[in-house]
Every structure is written in C-alpha cells, then in structure tokens.
Design a protein around this motif. Structure first.
Motif, PDB file in Angstrom:
ATOM      1  N   UNK A 141       0.832  -1.200   0.000  1.00  0.00           N
ATOM      2  CA  UNK A 141       0.000   0.000   0.000  1.00  0.00           C
ATOM      3  C   UNK A 141       0.870   1.255   0.000  1.00  0.00           C
ATOM      4  N   UNK A 142       1.966   1.234   0.758  1.00  0.00           N
ATOM      5  CA  UNK A 142       2.886   2.371   0.785  1.00  0.00           C
ATOM      6  C   UNK A 142       3.572   2.551  -0.563  1.00  0.00           C
ATOM      7  N   UNK A 143       3.919   1.450  -1.196  1.00  0.00           N
ATOM      8  CA  UNK A 143       4.563   1.524  -2.513  1.00  0.00           C
ATOM      9  C   UNK A 143       3.619   2.144  -3.544  1.00  0.00           C
ATOM     10  N   UNK A 144       2.340   1.787  -3.491  1.00  0.00           N
ATOM     11  CA  UNK A 144       1.367   2.412  -4.388  1.00  0.00           C
ATOM     12  C   UNK A 144       1.316   3.910  -4.138  1.00  0.00           C
ATOM     13  N   UNK A 145       1.260   4.298  -2.871  1.00  0.00           N
ATOM     14  CA  UNK A 145       1.240   5.724  -2.536  1.00  0.00           C
ATOM     15  C   UNK A 145       2.475   6.415  -3.098  1.00  0.00           C
ATOM     16  N   UNK A 146       3.632   5.794  -2.929  1.00  0.00           N
ATOM     17  CA  UNK A 146       4.905   6.362  -3.379  1.00  0.00           C
ATOM     18  C   UNK A 146       4.857   6.633  -4.885  1.00  0.00           C
ATOM     19  N   UNK A 147       4.502   5.623  -5.661  1.00  0.00           N
ATOM     20  CA  UNK A 147       4.488   5.770  -7.118  1.00  0.00           C
ATOM     21  C   UNK A 147       3.435   6.783  -7.574  1.00  0.00           C
TER      22      UNK A 147
END
Length: 167
Positions: free
Chosen positions: A15-21
């Motif tokens: 979920x954090x990786x999605x936010x990052x991208x």
C-alpha cells in the motif's frame, strides 16, 4: 475525518509503494518528461520490494492512512514520510528528511505538516528537492528550510536537486 498517522510496518509495504508511485506521478507531472515519469512509476513489484526491505532493515517510515475504510489498496495510504541519519558526507546537520509525500487529494489539508511534525518536529534537518518544484519549495520554506547552495543531479528523474536545511 483526518488520516491516522502511524509507523509503517512490513505489512504496509504494498500500500505504501502504491502511494509512493502515485505521489511521484502527481507531484512530478510537468517537472519530469511524461514518458520518463511513466517508466519510473510503473513497477509496483520493485517498489513494494524496496519498501519491504527498507522497513525490514529498520528504516523509519511513517504513513498516513486514508480515512475512507473502503479505499482500495492503491488508495489506502494517503501520504508518508521517511527520515534518518544524514547520508551526505558534507551534511550540514545530522538528521535527514529523506522523503515526504501526500496524495494530491490531500494537498493543502495540513497532512504534510502533520507528517513533518510527527517525524521531524522542530529539530534541525536537511533534505533534497527538485529545482523548479515550487509547491514543495513553498512547503519547506514555510517550515523553516532554506537552500544552502549545494546542488546535485538526480539521475533517476534526470533533474537538478538543491539541498535545503533547517538549523
């Protein structure tokens, strides 16, 4: 309803990786060439692995959870901040703000300031920001950060960065 801010865990990596991208796409539209931005923000598996590895190694990351309980995985994290010991050999202070982002839907809501307060507070810190990123530069100036004259090239997005410091 305000997003809850809490330390990130390895279980938050995707979920954090999605936010990052998605934050990169929103924040850097118009700064980074469209084709390069799409290329650099399309590998969710690689970004998830990077988040999981960093969190597993003990990196300090805080996430802001989307207050909508029905938000899909890609929208579950509304923002994040990462901090740590300064990585620059010539670091002006010992503490570095490595990254801070909020999703565009949360811009101008105070979420960035809340993240900064939780993870950095009033302590001296430095960070790197892309030249020309006026929205980010304004945010940092409002929080006491000023350029110290040091610049470098970021090869990932092919942009110049300037270092900002708050003593």
């Amino acid at each position: 309803m305000q997003p809850e801010i809490r330390p990130a865990t390895v279980e938050d990596a995707e979920a954090a990786a999605w936010c990052h991208l998605l934050c990169w796409r929103e924040a850097y539209a118009g700064l980074v060439a469209d084709d390069l931005l799409l290329e650099r923000t399309s590998d969710i598996d690689r970004r998830t692995e990077r988040w999981a590895t960093r969190l597993g190694e003990g990196s300090t990351r805080w996430i802001a959870l989307n207050p909508d309980p029905a938000a899909p995985l890609q929208e579950r994290v509304a923002g994040f901040i990462g901090t740590g010991p300064g990585r620059d050999e010539d670091g002006p202070v010992a503490f570095e703000l490595e990254a801070i982002y909020t999703r565009q839907a949360f811009w101008k809501t105070g979420l960035g300031a809340r993240l900064l307060d939780v993870a950095v507070g009033k302590q001296p810190a430095f960070l790197w920001v892309f030249e020309g990123n006026e929205r980010a530069l304004g945010f940092y100036r409002r929080h006491g950060f000023e350029p110290d004259g040091v610049r470098k090239h970021d090869p990932y997005f092919d942009l110049q960065e300037i270092r900002l410091v708050r003593y």
